[in-house]
Design a protein around this motif. Structure first.
Motif, PDB file in Angstrom:
ATOM      1  N   ALA A   1     -48.746  69.639 -48.312  1.00  0.00           N
ATOM      2  CA  ALA A   1     -49.265  68.274 -48.214  1.00  0.00           C
ATOM      3  C   ALA A   1     -49.118  67.746 -46.795  1.00  0.00           C
ATOM      4  CB  ALA A   1     -48.532  67.364 -49.195  1.00  0.00           C
ATOM      5  N   LEU A   2     -47.973  68.016 -46.175  1.00  0.00           N
ATOM      6  CA  LEU A   2     -47.775  67.575 -44.801  1.00  0.00           C
ATOM      7  C   LEU A   2     -48.744  68.276 -43.859  1.00  0.00           C
ATOM      8  CD1 LEU A   2     -46.329  65.958 -42.677  1.00  0.00           C
ATOM      9  CD2 LEU A   2     -44.511  67.681 -42.649  1.00  0.00           C
ATOM     10  N   ASP A   3     -48.983  69.541 -44.079  1.00  0.00           N
ATOM     11  CA  ASP A   3     -49.954  70.275 -43.258  1.00  0.00           C
ATOM     12  C   ASP A   3     -51.333  69.631 -43.364  1.00  0.00           C
ATOM     13  OD1 ASP A   3     -50.687  72.566 -41.578  1.00  0.00           O
ATOM     14  OD2 ASP A   3     -51.756  73.290 -43.336  1.00  0.00           O
ATOM     15  N   ALA A   4     -51.725  69.255 -44.574  1.00  0.00           N
ATOM     16  CA  ALA A   4     -53.023  68.599 -44.766  1.00  0.00           C
ATOM     17  C   ALA A   4     -53.046  67.234 -44.098  1.00  0.00           C
ATOM     18  CB  ALA A   4     -53.315  68.459 -46.262  1.00  0.00           C
ATOM     19  N   ALA A   5     -51.941  66.492 -44.167  1.00  0.00           N
ATOM     20  CA  ALA A   5     -51.892  65.170 -43.558  1.00  0.00           C
ATOM     21  C   ALA A   5     -51.952  65.246 -42.033  1.00  0.00           C
ATOM     22  CB  ALA A   5     -50.618  64.440 -43.992  1.00  0.00           C
ATOM     23  N   LEU A   6     -51.356  66.284 -41.469  1.00  0.00           N
ATOM     24  CA  LEU A   6     -51.316  66.423 -40.016  1.00  0.00           C
ATOM     25  C   LEU A   6     -52.608  66.988 -39.443  1.00  0.00           C
ATOM     26  CD1 LEU A   6     -47.703  67.860 -39.531  1.00  0.00           C
ATOM     27  CD2 LEU A   6     -48.476  65.531 -39.048  1.00  0.00           C
ATOM     28  N   HIS A   7     -53.242  67.913 -40.176  1.00  0.00           N
ATOM     29  CA  HIS A   7     -54.363  68.652 -39.606  1.00  0.00           C
ATOM     30  C   HIS A   7     -55.690  68.437 -40.329  1.00  0.00           C
ATOM     31  CE1 HIS A   7     -51.394  70.610 -37.110  1.00  0.00           C
ATOM     32  NE2 HIS A   7     -50.732  71.010 -38.187  1.00  0.00           N
ATOM     33  N   GLY A   8     -55.663  67.850 -41.520  1.00  0.00           N
ATOM     34  CA  GLY A   8     -56.898  67.565 -42.238  1.00  0.00           C
ATOM     35  C   GLY A   8     -57.595  68.807 -42.741  1.00  0.00           C
ATOM     36  N   GLY A   9     -58.771  68.607 -43.301  1.00  0.00           N
ATOM     37  CA  GLY A   9     -59.572  69.715 -43.781  1.00  0.00           C
ATOM     38  C   GLY A   9     -59.535  69.842 -45.289  1.00  0.00           C
ATOM     39  N   ARG A  10     -60.722  70.042 -45.876  1.00  0.00           N
ATOM     40  CA  ARG A  10     -60.817  70.148 -47.327  1.00  0.00           C
ATOM     41  C   ARG A  10     -59.979  71.302 -47.870  1.00  0.00           C
ATOM     42  NH1 ARG A  10     -62.993  72.271 -51.824  1.00  0.00           N
ATOM     43  NH2 ARG A  10     -63.874  70.788 -53.355  1.00  0.00           N
TER      44      ARG A  10
ATOM     45  N   LEU B   1     -33.779  76.321 -50.493  1.00  0.00           N
ATOM     46  CA  LEU B   1     -34.834  75.643 -49.739  1.00  0.00           C
ATOM     47  C   LEU B   1     -34.711  75.942 -48.253  1.00  0.00           C
ATOM     48  CD1 LEU B   1     -35.014  72.022 -51.248  1.00  0.00           C
ATOM     49  CD2 LEU B   1     -36.453  74.000 -51.787  1.00  0.00           C
ATOM     50  N   PRO B   2     -35.830  75.872 -47.502  1.00  0.00           N
ATOM     51  CA  PRO B   2     -35.746  76.020 -46.044  1.00  0.00           C
ATOM     52  C   PRO B   2     -34.910  74.900 -45.428  1.00  0.00           C
ATOM     53  CG  PRO B   2     -38.028  76.126 -46.815  1.00  0.00           C
ATOM     54  CD  PRO B   2     -37.216  75.671 -47.969  1.00  0.00           C
ATOM     55  N   ASP B   3     -34.353  75.159 -44.263  1.00  0.00           N
ATOM     56  CA  ASP B   3     -33.536  74.151 -43.594  1.00  0.00           C
ATOM     57  C   ASP B   3     -34.307  72.877 -43.292  1.00  0.00           C
ATOM     58  OD1 ASP B   3     -31.297  75.709 -43.672  1.00  0.00           O
ATOM     59  OD2 ASP B   3     -31.412  76.375 -41.577  1.00  0.00           O
ATOM     60  N   ASP B   4     -35.610  72.997 -42.976  1.00  0.00           N
ATOM     61  CA  ASP B   4     -36.362  71.809 -42.575  1.00  0.00           C
ATOM     62  C   ASP B   4     -36.976  71.054 -43.750  1.00  0.00           C
ATOM     63  OD1 ASP B   4     -38.379  73.577 -43.237  1.00  0.00           O
ATOM     64  OD2 ASP B   4     -39.593  73.175 -41.447  1.00  0.00           O
ATOM     65  N   ALA B   5     -36.712  71.509 -44.976  1.00  0.00           N
ATOM     66  CA  ALA B   5     -37.129  70.722 -46.131  1.00  0.00           C
ATOM     67  C   ALA B   5     -36.354  69.404 -46.136  1.00  0.00           C
ATOM     68  CB  ALA B   5     -36.872  71.486 -47.423  1.00  0.00           C
TER      69      ALA B   5
ATOM     70  N   HIS C   1     -40.628  74.492 -56.138  1.00  0.00           N
ATOM     71  CA  HIS C   1     -42.079  74.401 -56.322  1.00  0.00           C
ATOM     72  C   HIS C   1     -42.625  73.144 -55.645  1.00  0.00           C
ATOM     73  CE1 HIS C   1     -45.501  75.244 -59.444  1.00  0.00           C
ATOM     74  NE2 HIS C   1     -45.976  74.949 -58.254  1.00  0.00           N
ATOM     75  N   VAL C   2     -42.002  72.000 -55.906  1.00  0.00           N
ATOM     76  CA  VAL C   2     -42.500  70.748 -55.337  1.00  0.00           C
ATOM     77  C   VAL C   2     -42.270  70.694 -53.834  1.00  0.00           C
ATOM     78  CG1 VAL C   2     -42.286  68.230 -55.378  1.00  0.00           C
ATOM     79  CG2 VAL C   2     -42.251  69.514 -57.522  1.00  0.00           C
ATOM     80  N   SER C   3     -41.172  71.272 -53.362  1.00  0.00           N
ATOM     81  CA  SER C   3     -40.932  71.298 -51.919  1.00  0.00           C
ATOM     82  C   SER C   3     -42.017  72.107 -51.207  1.00  0.00           C
ATOM     83  CB  SER C   3     -39.557  71.883 -51.618  1.00  0.00           C
ATOM     84  OG  SER C   3     -39.297  71.897 -50.235  1.00  0.00           O
ATOM     85  N   ALA C   4     -42.455  73.210 -51.815  1.00  0.00           N
ATOM     86  CA  ALA C   4     -43.542  74.002 -51.224  1.00  0.00           C
ATOM     87  C   ALA C   4     -44.830  73.185 -51.183  1.00  0.00           C
ATOM     88  CB  ALA C   4     -43.743  75.283 -52.018  1.00  0.00           C
ATOM     89  N   TYR C   5     -45.098  72.447 -52.269  1.00  0.00           N
ATOM     90  CA  TYR C   5     -46.255  71.545 -52.263  1.00  0.00           C
ATOM     91  C   TYR C   5     -46.142  70.531 -51.131  1.00  0.00           C
ATOM     92  CZ  TYR C   5     -48.106  66.918 -53.070  1.00  0.00           C
ATOM     93  OH  TYR C   5     -48.661  65.681 -52.871  1.00  0.00           O
ATOM     94  N   GLU C   6     -44.968  69.944 -50.955  1.00  0.00           N
ATOM     95  CA  GLU C   6     -44.798  68.924 -49.907  1.00  0.00           C
ATOM     96  C   GLU C   6     -45.075  69.501 -48.526  1.00  0.00           C
ATOM     97  OE1 GLU C   6     -40.998  67.035 -50.295  1.00  0.00           O
ATOM     98  OE2 GLU C   6     -41.665  65.763 -51.962  1.00  0.00           O
ATOM     99  N   ASP C   7     -44.701  70.764 -48.318  1.00  0.00           N
ATOM    100  CA  ASP C   7     -44.981  71.403 -47.032  1.00  0.00           C
ATOM    101  C   ASP C   7     -46.487  71.521 -46.812  1.00  0.00           C
ATOM    102  OD1 ASP C   7     -43.826  72.584 -44.680  1.00  0.00           O
ATOM    103  OD2 ASP C   7     -44.539  74.522 -45.393  1.00  0.00           O
TER     104      ASP C   7
END
Length: 439
Positions: A393-402, A350-354, A385-391
């Motif tokens: 998901a966080l991008d969507a939460a921070l920046h929005g957009g469909r 996993l990436p360090d910032d996960a 796989h789930v950690s990539a999803y979480e990344d």
């Protein structure tokens, strides 16, 4: 010591209060501030909190306020246990994914993403206000989805850690089965929040004897019943999976069941109404037994242990801090607890910032994850796989957009098909517009 609880009007709070009262030698709270915009609930909970403290001879004062800035001022630690949109939003999270024959659940899958989108901006706003008011305060997040929320806090540079009661509950469970003190049990706990496996159960600390094979052999039928998984699956895996793994290992079966019974949100909402009525009874001076069915077992012990270690009040030679609370901790040994924190190489895939959920040494200087055991590709693949999803998901939460929401849903292993992701995106946005500033 001054502690603030954001979401203090939650029906969970008396569980927390009970722990503060019982474990006051470990965490000497002098003022507890309960913060919540729902003033009617807040007063009921605060009243019961004062009665619990009084009955147990605790001298701490309890303050209730809807003013966040006033409540967090001067706090040594701020605990987050909020639910944006309340139980009504949870009910929707557990319902509309089923229209696409996908799991409806508040912390994973499409419902979990919806909760993250609603929650992350609110939590970051609170954290910024904590940083302005008291930059030295620790933020302890119990708000789901804990992994994504903690990742948001850490990425923004906050002094934060995530907490879940899953590990301490299993520690107590295994200790009871083995007839030993909880502090004698160390868990080789690996994964992400709500996506974990116990790869080992060790007696006496991280280097102790692994008794998980014995536990699986002697209690496989009970474990299988509890986890609602076939015994053969547990024997094949050779590890103890979180019950959340059933959403992955038996997705279609779980969906069929969810179609035929009331949602967990409905059950919890009914329970909360009953609990709040109880909390209003001036004769009630302890947490009611019904609260045990609400969830969050041992939340108070985990929260007290973590706050005490972070704030430096946990004495390494004090039995209540070590033997009663710490995982595998004895006098003079490091304070080791399972928390949600930066990976920083612990899981090399996993990436360090996960953000992972893992045992770590905890103290006033921060948190250092312990070296992790080798992780089988069966677990490592799903974690990645789930950690990539979480990344995403966080991008969507921070920046929005469909488009960002769609990509996060497409990436989730419980979805993974563009037609499902497309339909779920439409439903997510339709049910959450009031909570999404960009929608």
């Amino acid at each position: 010591m001054r502690l603030a609880v954001v979401g203090g009007g939650s029906t969970y709070t008396p569980e927390l209060i009970d722990g503060f009262a019982r474990l006051r030698d470990t965490l000497p709270v002098r003022e507890l501030v309960l913060i919540d915009p729902a003033e009617d609930r807040l007063e009921l909970v605060a009243g019961l909190a004062r009665r619990i403290f009084a009955k147990q001879g605790h001298e701490a004062t309890v303050t209730a306020t809807s003013d966040l800035d006033a409540g967090i001022e001067g706090a040594d630690a701020v605990l987050l246990q909020l639910r944006v949109g309340g139980q009504a939003a949870r009910q929707r999270d557990e319902t509309w994914p089923l229209e696409c024959d996908c799991v409806g659940q508040e912390t994973t899958g499409a419902g979990g993403l919806a909760k993250a989108l609603r929650t992350v901006p609110v939590v970051l706003d609170i954290a910024e206000r904590v940083r302005r008011t008291n930059p030295d305060a620790w933020i302890i997040d119990f708000t789901n989805p804990v992994g994504i929320v903690t990742r948001a806090l850490l990425r923004a540079g906050h002094k934060a850690v995530g907490l879940c009661n899953m590990a301490i509950t299993l520690q107590r469970k295994f200790a009871k089965l083995l007839d030993v003190a909880p502090a004698e049990i160390h868990l080789d706990h690996v994964g992400l929040n709500h996506l974990t496996w116990e790869l080992g159960v060790r007696l006496g600390g991280p280097g102790g004897v692994d008794v998980l094979p014995r536990l699986l052999e002697e209690h496989a039928d009970g474990f299988a019943l509890e986890l609602r998984m076939p015994r053969q699956v547990l024997e094949t895996l050779g590890v103890f999976p979180s019950y959340y793994l059933r959403y992955y290992y038996a997705h279609d079966e779980t969906v069929r069941e969810l179609h035929t019974k009331p949602s967990r949100a409905e059950e919890v909402a009914a329970m909360e109404r009953e609990l709040l009525e109880m909390y209003g009874d001036p004769a009630l001076q302890e947490k009611p037994a019904l609260l045990g069915r609400r969830g969050g077992a041992y939340y108070s012990e985990a929260a007290v242990a973590l706050a005490a270690a972070l704030l430096g009040t946990a004495d390494a030679d004090e039995p209540s801090a070590g033997r009663a609370l710490g995982e595998g901790r004895t006098g003079g040994a490091p304070n080791v607890q399972v928390v949600n924190l930066r990976n920083d190489g612990t899981l090399p895939f996993l990436p360090d910032d996960a953000v992972i959920e893992a045992p770590a040494e905890v103290g006033p200087q921060g948190l250092v994850p312990l070296a992790a055991p080798a992780v089988d590709p069966l677990q490592a693949g799903l974690i990645t796989h789930v950690s990539a999803y979480e990344d995403l998901a966080l991008d969507a939460a921070l920046h929005g957009g469909r488009e960002r929401v769609f990509k996060a849903l497409l990436a989730h292993p419980l979805i993974g098909q563009y037609d499902l992701a497309d339909g779920l995106t439409d439903r997510l946005l339709a049910h959450n517009r009031e909570h999404l500033a960009w929608a």
